[in-house]
Design a protein around this motif. Structure first.
Motif, PDB file in Angstrom:
ATOM      1  N   VAL A 380      11.096   8.670  -2.485  1.00 32.63           N
ATOM      2  CA  VAL A 380       9.957   9.404  -1.923  1.00 32.63           C
ATOM      3  C   VAL A 380       9.270  10.086  -3.088  1.00 32.63           C
ATOM      4  O   VAL A 380       9.945  10.642  -3.959  1.00 32.63           O
ATOM      5  N   ARG A 381       7.904   9.987  -3.123  1.00 35.15           N
ATOM      6  CA  ARG A 381       7.197  10.639  -4.226  1.00 35.15           C
ATOM      7  C   ARG A 381       6.165  11.620  -3.639  1.00 35.15           C
ATOM      8  O   ARG A 381       5.354  11.246  -2.797  1.00 35.15           O
ATOM      9  N   LEU A 382       6.261  12.850  -4.093  1.00 34.93           N
ATOM     10  CA  LEU A 382       5.304  13.880  -3.649  1.00 34.93           C
ATOM     11  C   LEU A 382       4.409  14.210  -4.833  1.00 34.93           C
ATOM     12  O   LEU A 382       4.919  14.496  -5.931  1.00 34.93           O
ATOM     13  N   SER A 383       3.116  14.118  -4.650  1.00 31.12           N
ATOM     14  CA  SER A 383       2.237  14.452  -5.777  1.00 31.12           C
ATOM     15  C   SER A 383       1.020  15.258  -5.314  1.00 31.12           C
ATOM     16  O   SER A 383       0.554  15.113  -4.177  1.00 31.12           O
ATOM     17  N   THR A 384       0.543  16.089  -6.218  1.00 30.73           N
ATOM     18  CA  THR A 384      -0.678  16.868  -5.937  1.00 30.73           C
ATOM     19  C   THR A 384      -1.616  16.684  -7.123  1.00 30.73           C
ATOM     20  O   THR A 384      -1.193  16.753  -8.268  1.00 30.73           O
ATOM     21  N   PHE A 385      -2.895  16.413  -6.833  1.00 31.23           N
ATOM     22  CA  PHE A 385      -3.872  16.293  -7.918  1.00 31.23           C
ATOM     23  C   PHE A 385      -5.287  16.493  -7.375  1.00 31.23           C
ATOM     24  O   PHE A 385      -5.485  16.503  -6.153  1.00 31.23           O
ATOM     25  N   ALA A 386      -6.207  16.645  -8.304  1.00 29.95           N
ATOM     26  CA  ALA A 386      -7.605  16.847  -7.881  1.00 29.95           C
ATOM     27  C   ALA A 386      -8.403  15.605  -8.240  1.00 29.95           C
ATOM     28  O   ALA A 386      -8.164  14.978  -9.265  1.00 29.95           O
ATOM     29  N   GLN A 387      -9.355  15.253  -7.364  1.00 23.64           N
ATOM     30  CA  GLN A 387     -10.164  14.057  -7.630  1.00 23.64           C
ATOM     31  C   GLN A 387     -11.538  14.246  -6.988  1.00 23.64           C
ATOM     32  O   GLN A 387     -11.624  14.497  -5.779  1.00 23.64           O
ATOM     33  N   ASN A 388     -12.570  14.153  -7.785  1.00 25.30           N
ATOM     34  CA  ASN A 388     -13.962  14.295  -7.291  1.00 25.30           C
ATOM     35  C   ASN A 388     -14.155  15.525  -6.411  1.00 25.30           C
ATOM     36  O   ASN A 388     -14.706  15.440  -5.307  1.00 25.30           O
ATOM     37  N   GLY A 389     -13.668  16.645  -6.856  1.00 21.91           N
ATOM     38  CA  GLY A 389     -13.870  17.888  -6.111  1.00 21.91           C
ATOM     39  C   GLY A 389     -13.008  18.019  -4.869  1.00 21.91           C
ATOM     40  O   GLY A 389     -13.271  18.831  -3.992  1.00 21.91           O
ATOM     41  N   VAL A 390     -11.986  17.168  -4.756  1.00 22.56           N
ATOM     42  CA  VAL A 390     -11.110  17.217  -3.580  1.00 22.56           C
ATOM     43  C   VAL A 390      -9.674  17.433  -4.049  1.00 22.56           C
ATOM     44  O   VAL A 390      -9.239  16.850  -5.046  1.00 22.56           O
ATOM     45  N   ALA A 391      -8.958  18.293  -3.306  1.00 24.55           N
ATOM     46  CA  ALA A 391      -7.535  18.482  -3.618  1.00 24.55           C
ATOM     47  C   ALA A 391      -6.751  17.456  -2.812  1.00 24.55           C
ATOM     48  O   ALA A 391      -6.950  17.322  -1.607  1.00 24.55           O
ATOM     49  N   LEU A 392      -5.897  16.700  -3.480  1.00 22.28           N
ATOM     50  CA  LEU A 392      -5.165  15.629  -2.796  1.00 22.28           C
ATOM     51  C   LEU A 392      -3.663  15.913  -2.809  1.00 22.28           C
ATOM     52  O   LEU A 392      -3.105  16.332  -3.838  1.00 22.28           O
ATOM     53  N   ILE A 393      -3.051  15.691  -1.651  1.00 24.50           N
ATOM     54  CA  ILE A 393      -1.598  15.765  -1.572  1.00 24.50           C
ATOM     55  C   ILE A 393      -1.159  14.396  -1.063  1.00 24.50           C
ATOM     56  O   ILE A 393      -1.654  13.950  -0.018  1.00 24.50           O
ATOM     57  N   GLU A 394      -0.263  13.761  -1.819  1.00 30.72           N
ATOM     58  CA  GLU A 394       0.170  12.426  -1.405  1.00 30.72           C
ATOM     59  C   GLU A 394       1.676  12.407  -1.221  1.00 30.72           C
ATOM     60  O   GLU A 394       2.412  12.953  -2.056  1.00 30.72           O
ATOM     61  N   ILE A 395       2.144  11.796  -0.148  1.00 33.14           N
ATOM     62  CA  ILE A 395       3.578  11.637   0.075  1.00 33.14           C
ATOM     63  C   ILE A 395       3.812  10.144   0.294  1.00 33.14           C
ATOM     64  O   ILE A 395       3.365   9.585   1.296  1.00 33.14           O
ATOM     65  N   GLU A 396       4.452   9.559  -0.685  1.00 29.82           N
ATOM     66  CA  GLU A 396       4.660   8.111  -0.636  1.00 29.82           C
ATOM     67  C   GLU A 396       6.142   7.841  -0.408  1.00 29.82           C
ATOM     68  O   GLU A 396       6.994   8.546  -0.963  1.00 29.82           O
ATOM     69  N   ASP A 397       6.454   6.875   0.445  1.00 34.40           N
ATOM     70  CA  ASP A 397       7.877   6.529   0.605  1.00 34.40           C
ATOM     71  C   ASP A 397       8.048   5.017   0.669  1.00 34.40           C
ATOM     72  O   ASP A 397       7.079   4.279   0.826  1.00 34.40           O
ATOM     73  N   THR A 398       9.277   4.587   0.532  1.00 33.66           N
ATOM     74  CA  THR A 398       9.562   3.140   0.595  1.00 33.66           C
ATOM     75  C   THR A 398      10.345   2.879   1.879  1.00 33.66           C
ATOM     76  O   THR A 398      11.290   2.096   1.894  1.00 33.66           O
ATOM     77  N   GLY A 399       9.927   3.565   2.937  1.00 29.31           N
ATOM     78  CA  GLY A 399      10.671   3.514   4.199  1.00 29.31           C
ATOM     79  C   GLY A 399      10.303   2.349   5.094  1.00 29.31           C
ATOM     80  O   GLY A 399       9.708   1.364   4.655  1.00 29.31           O
ATOM     81  N   GLU A 400      10.631   2.560   6.374  1.00 28.74           N
ATOM     82  CA  GLU A 400      10.480   1.464   7.328  1.00 28.74           C
ATOM     83  C   GLU A 400       9.020   1.126   7.651  1.00 28.74           C
ATOM     84  O   GLU A 400       8.716   0.055   8.150  1.00 28.74           O
ATOM     85  N   GLY A 401       8.116   2.048   7.346  1.00 30.71           N
ATOM     86  CA  GLY A 401       6.687   1.805   7.612  1.00 30.71           C
ATOM     87  C   GLY A 401       6.343   1.983   9.086  1.00 30.71           C
ATOM     88  O   GLY A 401       7.217   2.185   9.927  1.00 30.71           O
ATOM     89  N   ILE A 402       5.067   1.930   9.347  1.00 31.04           N
ATOM     90  CA  ILE A 402       4.600   2.135  10.734  1.00 31.04           C
ATOM     91  C   ILE A 402       3.770   0.920  11.145  1.00 31.04           C
ATOM     92  O   ILE A 402       2.819   0.560  10.435  1.00 31.04           O
ATOM     93  N   PRO A 403       4.106   0.275  12.265  1.00 31.74           N
ATOM     94  CA  PRO A 403       3.317  -0.896  12.686  1.00 31.74           C
ATOM     95  C   PRO A 403       1.841  -0.534  12.863  1.00 31.74           C
ATOM     96  O   PRO A 403       1.524   0.586  13.281  1.00 31.74           O
ATOM     97  N   GLU A 404       0.990  -1.518  12.539  1.00 29.96           N
ATOM     98  CA  GLU A 404      -0.446  -1.226  12.524  1.00 29.96           C
ATOM     99  C   GLU A 404      -0.950  -0.702  13.872  1.00 29.96           C
ATOM    100  O   GLU A 404      -1.766   0.222  13.927  1.00 29.96           O
ATOM    101  N   GLU A 405      -0.415  -1.293  14.959  1.00 32.90           N
ATOM    102  CA  GLU A 405      -0.926  -0.889  16.294  1.00 32.90           C
ATOM    103  C   GLU A 405      -0.562   0.559  16.639  1.00 32.90           C
ATOM    104  O   GLU A 405      -1.162   1.174  17.519  1.00 32.90           O
TER     105      GLU A 405
END
Ligand SMILES: Nc1ncnc2c1ncn2[C@@H]1O[C@H](COP(=O)(O)OP(=O)(O)OP(=O)(O)O)[C@@H](O)[C@H]1O
Ligand SMILES: [Mg+2]
Length: 469
Positions: A380-405
């Motif tokens: 799991v990766r937690l990151s915070t950064f700024a981009q084009n005047g926006v504060a971004l918080i991202e939480i990425e995981d390599t988990g089971e995922g969520i079906p599109e529907e």
């Protein structure tokens, strides 16, 4: 208090306005007609009188006679003028002649004005009650008054004409008003018919049938058409939120019922027969777990209910998201390790305005999900950064995922992709609903990218604080 329908009010107003217009129009017509008729009447009297006078002046310097007058009238008018009385006086004031056996009086006052060369109009009532309009003109030759010509005609003709006009107006105006009020009623009825439809539908809705709509096909895009569309739109929204509420209540009671039944069966099991302290401890631990689950659900529900009611006042402070995220990372690091997961943190200082506690809860919920729904061996990766005047918080995981529907529904209350598995992990399905509210309350947005079997990335965008604090 007695109150009129809009239809009746509109018709009444319409009648009052039209009635006043017709009244003033009739009055104007009557007065103008009266004036014109009198003017033309006087004009006729004058032309007769002047023809007689000028014909008498030259050839009869000593005074006129009846025979002369009759001849002159025949010459000029071709007949004895019907309804017209003519009378002559000689210079001594004696009645010299008259056509029709009626004596028109000649007052001293009139004689006085005549002797000054003036013409005199007067209304004279005869013995039989007839009112005559009389014009007297003097016959003056070489400054001497030789006689007087009087021409009179009954006023009745004018009166009769005016009476007829009045009669016509008295019949026509009410008839026009009756016609107009029927027309007005019809138009008001036609214009207001959709309102009756609205009332009928509103009554049906009030009795619980939210599926009702007012038929809007064929309605023009006028005020009523817009009202109907707005009303239908409102009912649609109401129905949607009502359905949502019903589902929410059903889900909430179901969610609370499950731990309660577990609690009940655990206690019943414990009471069935005497048990060892270890067994009791085990039962109590299990009960405590269910109680914790219930209180978690109730806390979540309470937060959402308060948020819905607008009863939560967020603090407005400058928050460094990196700091908050780092503290969450530290708190969860051990749990991640225990679950066999790598937990990375990449932080860049980003400041936003908002409530630190709620922002922390946002990151906790997202990290909790990522750790919960990622099998061991992943990261799991937690990151915070700024981009084009926006504060971004991202939480990425390599988990089971969520079906599109399901991706569109995971922010709904109590929604879980796999209810049984999620419950096993203690999830009530409220975490992401709370996240969505926190993000929106901070003027931001939350989105996700997910590939089933590979992993999920949640991204929170918040307005960046660029000032100094
Ligand atoms: N990172 C993720 N990976 C896979 N599925 C996820 C992830 N995050 C959320 N989900 C799915 O979305 C559902 C809703 O998440 P949410 O956080 O609202 O509820 P929960 O985690 O089940 O319960 P709670 O957060 O209230 O304890 C989860 O049940 C899960 O199925
Ligand atoms: Mg969750």
């Amino acid at each position: 208090m007695f109150s009129l329908s809009i239809r009746a009010k509109l018709t009444l107003w319409y009648l009052v306005i039209l009635g006043s217009l017709l009244f003033f129009f009739s009055l104007f017509l009557y007065l103008t007609m009266e004036k014109k008729l009198k003017e033309s009447f006087d004009h006729k009297l004058r032309s007769t009188a002047y023809v007689i006078r000028s014909s008498l002046m030259e050839p009869f310097p000593t005074g006129p006679s009846l025979a002369d007058v009759e001849r002159i009238i025949r010459e000029h008018f071709g007949f004895k003028p019907i309804g017209r009385f003519i009378q002559l006086f000689d210079e001594t004031g004696k009645r010299a002649s008259n056509i029709k056996d009626v004596e028109i009086p000649l007052s001293l006052k009139t004689l006085e004005s005549l002797s000054k060369g003036e013409e005199v109009f007067e209304n004279v009532t005869l013995k039989d009650g007839t009112v005559l309009r009389v014009l007297s003109v003097p016959i003056i030759v070489n400054g001497r008054m030789l006689g007087v010509v009087q021409v009179g005609s009954p006023f009745d003709q004018i009166r009769e004409t005016l009476r007829e006009l009045l009669l016509v107006l008295l019949i026509l105006v009410p008839l026009a008003l009756i016609g107009a009020s029927l027309g007005g009623l019809f138009l008001a009825e036609k214009a207001l018919r959709p309102i009756a439809e609205i009332t009928k539908t509103a009554n049906m809705i009030a009795s619980g049938d939210l599926s009702q709509r007012i038929p809007s096909t064929g309605l023009p895009r006028d005020e009523i058409g817009n009202l109907v569309n707005t009303f239908n739109h409102m009912i649609e929204k109401l129905q949607r939120s009502f359905d949502q509420m019903k589902r929410f209540t059903a889900d909430a009671s179901h969610e609370l019922k499950t731990p309660l039944s577990v609690l009940q069966s655990e206690i019943e099991f414990g009471l069935k027969r005497p048990r060892s302290p270890e067994e009791y401890q085990e039962i109590l631990r299990s009960c405590l777990e269910e109680i914790e689950r219930m209180s978690k659900i109730l806390n979540g529900l309470l937060t959402l209910a308060k948020a819905d009611a607008g009863a939560i006042k967020l603090k407005d402070e400058v928050v460094d998201v990196e700091e908050v995220a780092r503290s969450v990372w530290k708190n969860f690091f051990k749990v991640a390790k225990e679950n066999g997961l790598e937990f990375y943190f990449e932080g860049e200082s980003v400041k936003v305005r908002g409530d630190k506690d709620y922002l922390k809860q946002l990151i906790v919920n997202l990290v909790d999900n990522a750790l919960k729904y990622t099998p061991s061996g992943g990261y799991v990766r937690l990151s915070t950064f700024a981009q084009n005047g926006v504060a971004l918080i991202e939480i990425e995981d390599t988990g089971e995922g969520i079906p599109e529907e399901d991706q569109g529904k995971i922010f709904d209350r109590f929604f879980r992709v796999d209810k049984a598995r999620s419950r096993e992990k203690g999830g009530a399905g409220l975490g992401l609903s709370i996240c969505k509210w926190i993000v929106q309350a901070h003027g931001g947005e939350i989105s996700l990218k997910s590939v089933p079997g590979q992993g999920t990335t949640f991204t929170v965008r918040l307005p960046l604080f660029q000032g100094t604090s």
